[in-house]
Enzyme design. Sequence first.
Site, PDB file in Angstrom:
ATOM      1  N   SER A  31       0.822  -1.225   0.000  1.00 38.44           N
ATOM      2  CA  SER A  31       0.000   0.000   0.000  1.00 38.44           C
ATOM      3  C   SER A  31       0.844   1.257   0.000  1.00 38.44           C
ATOM      4  CB  SER A  31      -0.879   0.045   1.261  1.00 38.44           C
ATOM      5  OG  SER A  31      -1.905  -0.888   1.161  1.00 38.44           O
ATOM      6  N   HIS A  89      -5.624  -8.418  -1.637  1.00 34.35           N
ATOM      7  CA  HIS A  89      -5.721  -8.822  -0.232  1.00 34.35           C
ATOM      8  C   HIS A  89      -6.845  -9.845  -0.048  1.00 34.35           C
ATOM      9  CE1 HIS A  89      -3.939  -4.811  -0.279  1.00 34.35           C
ATOM     10  NE2 HIS A  89      -3.292  -5.166   0.811  1.00 34.35           N
ATOM     11  N   TYR A  91      -9.036  -9.814   2.208  1.00 32.10           N
ATOM     12  CA  TYR A  91     -10.315  -9.178   2.550  1.00 32.10           C
ATOM     13  C   TYR A  91     -11.069  -8.661   1.324  1.00 32.10           C
ATOM     14  CZ  TYR A  91      -7.696  -4.743   2.307  1.00 32.10           C
ATOM     15  OH  TYR A  91      -6.912  -3.700   1.901  1.00 32.10           O
ATOM     16  N   GLU A  92     -10.360  -8.483   0.206  1.00 32.47           N
ATOM     17  CA  GLU A  92     -11.039  -7.998  -1.003  1.00 32.47           C
ATOM     18  C   GLU A  92     -11.851  -9.104  -1.658  1.00 32.47           C
ATOM     19  OE1 GLU A  92      -8.568  -5.653  -3.859  1.00 32.47           O
ATOM     20  OE2 GLU A  92      -6.993  -6.239  -2.448  1.00 32.47           O
ATOM     21  N   ALA A 119       2.390  -2.212   4.046  1.00 38.91           N
ATOM     22  CA  ALA A 119       2.149  -1.188   5.060  1.00 38.91           C
ATOM     23  C   ALA A 119       1.617  -1.917   6.282  1.00 38.91           C
ATOM     24  CB  ALA A 119       1.118  -0.189   4.551  1.00 38.91           C
ATOM     25  N   MET A 213      -2.473  -6.990   6.828  1.00 37.85           N
ATOM     26  CA  MET A 213      -3.452  -7.897   6.213  1.00 37.85           C
ATOM     27  C   MET A 213      -2.915  -8.573   4.949  1.00 37.85           C
ATOM     28  SD  MET A 213      -6.657  -5.301   6.652  1.00 37.85           S
ATOM     29  CE  MET A 213      -6.842  -4.320   8.141  1.00 37.85           C
ATOM     30  N   SER A 214      -1.620  -8.779   4.901  1.00 35.41           N
ATOM     31  CA  SER A 214      -1.063  -9.347   3.662  1.00 35.41           C
ATOM     32  C   SER A 214       0.224 -10.119   3.950  1.00 35.41           C
ATOM     33  CB  SER A 214      -0.764  -8.218   2.660  1.00 35.41           C
ATOM     34  OG  SER A 214       0.315  -7.429   3.122  1.00 35.41           O
ATOM     35  N   ASN A 237       1.355   3.594  10.816  1.00 36.65           N
ATOM     36  CA  ASN A 237       0.507   4.144  11.891  1.00 36.65           C
ATOM     37  C   ASN A 237       0.772   3.386  13.187  1.00 36.65           C
ATOM     38  OD1 ASN A 237      -1.111   2.087  10.068  1.00 36.65           O
ATOM     39  ND2 ASN A 237      -1.857   1.837  12.165  1.00 36.65           N
ATOM     40  N   HIS A 249      -7.406   4.364   5.888  1.00 32.87           N
ATOM     41  CA  HIS A 249      -6.497   3.932   4.818  1.00 32.87           C
ATOM     42  C   HIS A 249      -5.719   5.111   4.238  1.00 32.87           C
ATOM     43  CE1 HIS A 249      -4.920   1.283   1.759  1.00 32.87           C
ATOM     44  NE2 HIS A 249      -5.297   2.139   0.820  1.00 32.87           N
TER      45      HIS A 249
END
Length: 275
Positions: A31, A89, A91-92, A119, A213-214, A237, A249
């Site tokens: 990301s 990802h 989640y997509e 990220a 998440m990856s 973050n 995001h």
Amino acid sequence: MPASDQKVKDAVAAIQTMCDRRPRIGIVLGSGLGDFGDGLHNRVEIDTSNIPHYPVSTVPGHAGRLVFGQLVSEGKTSADLLAFQGRIHFYECNDLEKVIFPIQVAAELGIETLILTNAAGGINKAFRPGDLMLIRDFINLTMENPLRGISPPRTASAGNGLDADLLSLARSIAHSSGVQVKEGVYCWTKGPSYESAAEIRMMALAGADAVGMSTMPEVMVATQHGMKVLGVSCITNYATGLTDAKLDHQEVTDVANMVKANFTELLTKIVLALP
Ligand code: HPA
């Protein structure tokens, strides 16, 4: 479950009609880190929508492009490499087959060394947004495994799949070039929601330094294909609960943009030092 060999072969055949390069080094750009691919010299770009069976990324900051090219720095030109601008990802699509398709394509294209970037939220209290973290190990909180269903059954390698020599090369290059890096354990979650503060406290207790998440499923598959893998997180973050700030995001891509110079310097030096 992995994509059929035929789908991967179709994708690779299409790529090879569009580009005759045969890189051995691949980089997956996470990301907000996709711009790295635009800095390659002698570029050949392929939009992934032109590759059969290639899954579509829907996340802002994930371009959906393969970029072949070379890095040029301090009068040195790197070997050919292939940058994946954007990833898919879990989640997509809720489908690990899609998540790992680019890695299967990389393997079929002959990639031997793969650098996976992402990220991530910083859990370790010593980490600040903008830090780079070399991934030393993983915690899998999804309980998913992309190697399930591989036929004929093969035994997944023990350990985390990361290559110890590459990690130590990256560490020593960071030190000798003055690029500050942290090191730590990346915790893979399914998303798409960010974590609760209580979940982050649990992950900290379990030894996680960063959360995202990856990456972990890609590492598992790349390793299964015999690739040498390095993982680099850009801490974008503070993880939930470490500050009062609300996560979004946009913040993730903004910070990834800020850290671009350090990230590019580190990656370029690593690639130039690869055997
Ligand atoms: N949590 C999960 N994934 C992330 C985060 C986070 O805080 N930051 C960037 N990706």
